[in-house]
Design a protein around this motif. Structure first.
Motif: not given
Ligand code: G
Ligand code: G
Ligand code: MN
Length: 574
Positions: A355, A358, A369, A413-414, A475
């Motif tokens: 997950a 956006r 993000p 992702n936490v 991660d």
């Molecule tokens: O989603 P993208 O594809 O652009 O992700 C960029 C960064 O943002 C990644 O390091 C990812 O771990 C973080 N990120 C994306 N979605 C989430 C989320 O739902 N929670 C958290 N904590 N980090 C996120």
């Protein structure tokens, strides 16, 4: 009574009255806390009256003795004092001045009065000396407080800004530079919390004391508040260049400071530097710029210096806009969940989805993000946002489960801050219950940054989660402190090899060797592996050849809205 007797009697009564009057006069003089100098012009005679000895250790018997006054007051007061004591007949006037005594804290008020005859010729002059130390020193203190910080004795913020403004003006005229260094003690809050504010104050003082030793004509040092200090340098060069001063500060950080309790303490400091005219042309803005880059120095790992450049300011401004927006954003209006598929390498079957949040703001612009999550982590909004992400993702996942019964994992992702909330586990379990999802279907992606502090507490929490059946995935492996040796002790199930490895795995021999050995060792530790950011067939083939378990990346699937995942499931299912 004959005439003589009458006169004697009158004289006697006059005398008695005079004696009485002079007694009264003496009493008044003695209790006035003042000393008087009486000068008679006609006789050129001088007389001292009342509490003379309290003020002076010399006598005045003739007017030549006046020079003795000039020796006992501070030099800048001799000339006004001379005017007040003036006894030439022309140009006389009454006046009052305050003078400070040399070598003591005593302040004297000196007041002169002239008595004229009917023809306006001066006859007598009275000079009164009064002790006004108390009043003046209170005044001194107020003046002091206007300029100095009471805790450290350094310039306070206001006065520093004024002096820095003078530096800038001078630099404009002479075509010179002015540098501002903004300093912040590292981990001061921690020390304050653990050692108490009294010790905190002492730390602020001893560091201030050290900094004060750097001050000189062209270097001004100030304490702003708490653990913040600022240094201004006019025409920085040589021993007084920013580099030289930073070196002194960092060198001092190598040795511990001794506190009054006997405890030794090492203090490091983060420094931001901005210079006139590059960063700004006003004192206040220079300080702001230096502070902004200091924050950069902190996030880059403390105990270091960061120099201002335009892009830092731009980023800061952008971030502070996002910071404000985040505090007001309507989650369900502006956030949506995307999902990126993960596949088993051997058969390209769907293993699960990650997950990914956006954010589309009001104007329809996407905010990435990796830009806003770090800001949300700083301003605390990551906690409610994280909860919303968990619930929204699990809700969508539960829908797929009902619809397709396809066995797959949901990776979430936490963020460290979210994870550290005391109710994090309860919250997650409650959401899972609400949507009828089993903990075994959930994988939490944590980053190494989670493990930096409170290691023991974090590990215990991980163990609780795993006991409930939730999987833990590490991660971005390879980007942090990652060492294979510490993986052994970690309660994790899955390791995600960072995209930076995959990017060069084909082109760079070393990366290829490292990636291969990571996968070999990690599998021996019993962990599952996922390669992130796989974009090409070549990368896929290589990872397949070295037995990487799973593949995530644009090659097999980009992050997509939920409908995209449904199509995918239908494809593999059907
Ligand atoms: O989603 P993208 O594809 O652009 O992700 C960029 C960064 O943002 C990644 O390091 C990812 O771990 C973080 N990120 C994306 N979605 C989430 C989320 O739902 N929670 C958290 N904590 N980090 C996120
Ligand atoms: O949480 P994490 O840091 O693993 O976030 C994964 C990030 O990697 C997301 O921003 C996601 O959009 C991005 N990503 C996933 N696969 C690829 C890929 O193949 N290429 C690139 N450039 N980015 C990817
Ligand atoms: Mn991730």
């Amino acid at each position: 009574m004959n005439e003589l007797d009458k006169q004697i009697s009158m004289l006697d009564s006059i005398n008695k009255r005079l004696v009485k009057d002079s007694k009264i006069l003496k009493l008044i003089c003695d209790t006035s806390n003042s000393a008087f100098l009486y000068y008679n012009f006609e006789e050129d005679s001088v007389q001292t009256i009342a509490n003379w000895d309290y003020f002076f250790d010399f006598k005045i018997t003739e007017h030549k003795d006046f020079y003795k006054f000039y020796d006992c007051v501070e030099e800048k007061y001799t000339s006004p004092l001379r005017e007040t004591l003036y006894i030439e007949k022309r140009g006389l006037k009454s006046s009052t001045i305050d003078v400070k005594m040399k070598g003591s804290r005593m302040w004297l008020e000196v007041e002169s009065d002239i008595i004229y005859d009917d023809d306006m010729h001066p006859v007598e002059k009275i000079i009164r000396f009064k002790d006004v130390t108390k009043f003046n020193s209170q005044n001194d203190e107020l003046t002091y407080m206007a300029y100095y910080d009471l805790l450290t004795g350094l310039y306070n913020r206001n006065y520093f800004v004024r002096l820095l403004g003078e530096f800038v003006n001078r630099a404009k005229e002479n075509d010179k530079k002015v540098a501002v260094m903004f300093l912040d003690l590292d981990d001061f809050r921690k020390m304050n919390d653990s050692l108490g504010i009294i010790v905190g104050d002492e730390i602020v003082q001893i560091f201030g004391q050290f900094l004060s030793e750097l001050a000189c004509e062209n270097v001004i040092v100030s304490h702003f508040s708490s653990d913040l200090y600022c240094i201004g340098i006019y025409d920085p060069c040589g021993d007084f260049s920013v580099d030289a001063i930073c070196r002194k500060i960092f060198k001092r950080s190598e040795k511990p400071y001794k506190l009054s309790s006997g405890r030794n303490l090492t203090l490091t400091v983060s420094i931001g530097v901005a210079e006139y005219p590059e960063a700004s042309t006003t004192a206040l803005e220079l300080i702001n710029c230096a502070e902004i880059v200091m924050i950069g120095a902190k996030t880059n790992g403390k105990g270091r210096v960061q120099y201002f450049d335009g892009s830092i300011l731009e980023e800061f401004l952008k971030n502070s806009k996002i910071d404000n927006k985040l505090k007001e954003v309507d989650f369900s209006q502006n956030f949506v969940m995307y999902f990126q598929p993960q596949f088993h390498t051997t058969d390209k079957m769907l293993r699960g989805v990650e997950a990914l949040i956006r954010w589309k703001d009001e104007s329809g612009k996407m905010i990435r993000p990796d830009v806003f999550i770090p800001i949300a982590e700083k301003n605390g909004t990551i906690v409610p946002i994280g909860t919303w992400i968990m619930e929204e993702s699990i809700r969508i996942y539960a829908g797929w489960k009902q619809k397709y019964h396809y066995p797959m994992l949901l990776s979430l992702n936490v963020s460290a801050i979210q994870y550290k909330q005391p109710d994090f586990i309860d919250n997650l379990i409650n959401i899972l219950d609400k949507y009828g999802v089993s903990p075994c279907e959930i994988e939490l992606e944590i980053t190494e940054s989670i493990l930096i502090d409170d290691f023991k507490e974090i590990i215990e929490k991980l163990a609780v989660l795993r006991n409930k059946g939730i999987k833990i995935s590490l991660d971005d492996f390879g980007t942090g402190y990652s060492s294979l040796s510490y993986l052994k002790g970690l309660p994790i199930d899955t390791l995600k090899i960072d995209k930076t490895f995959i990017d060069t795995v084909i082109t760079d021999e070393n990366t290829r060797i490292i990636t291969e050995s990571i996968i070999y060792m990690v599998k021996r530790l019993g962990l599952e592996t996922i390669a992130e950011g796989v974009e090409t067939q070549e990368q896929f083939d290589f990872l397949n050849a070295i037995d990487c378990d799973n593949i995530q990346g644009y090659y097999l699937g980009k992050p997509m809205p939920p409908e995209g995942i449904e199509e995918l499931i239908e494809k593999v299912h059907g």
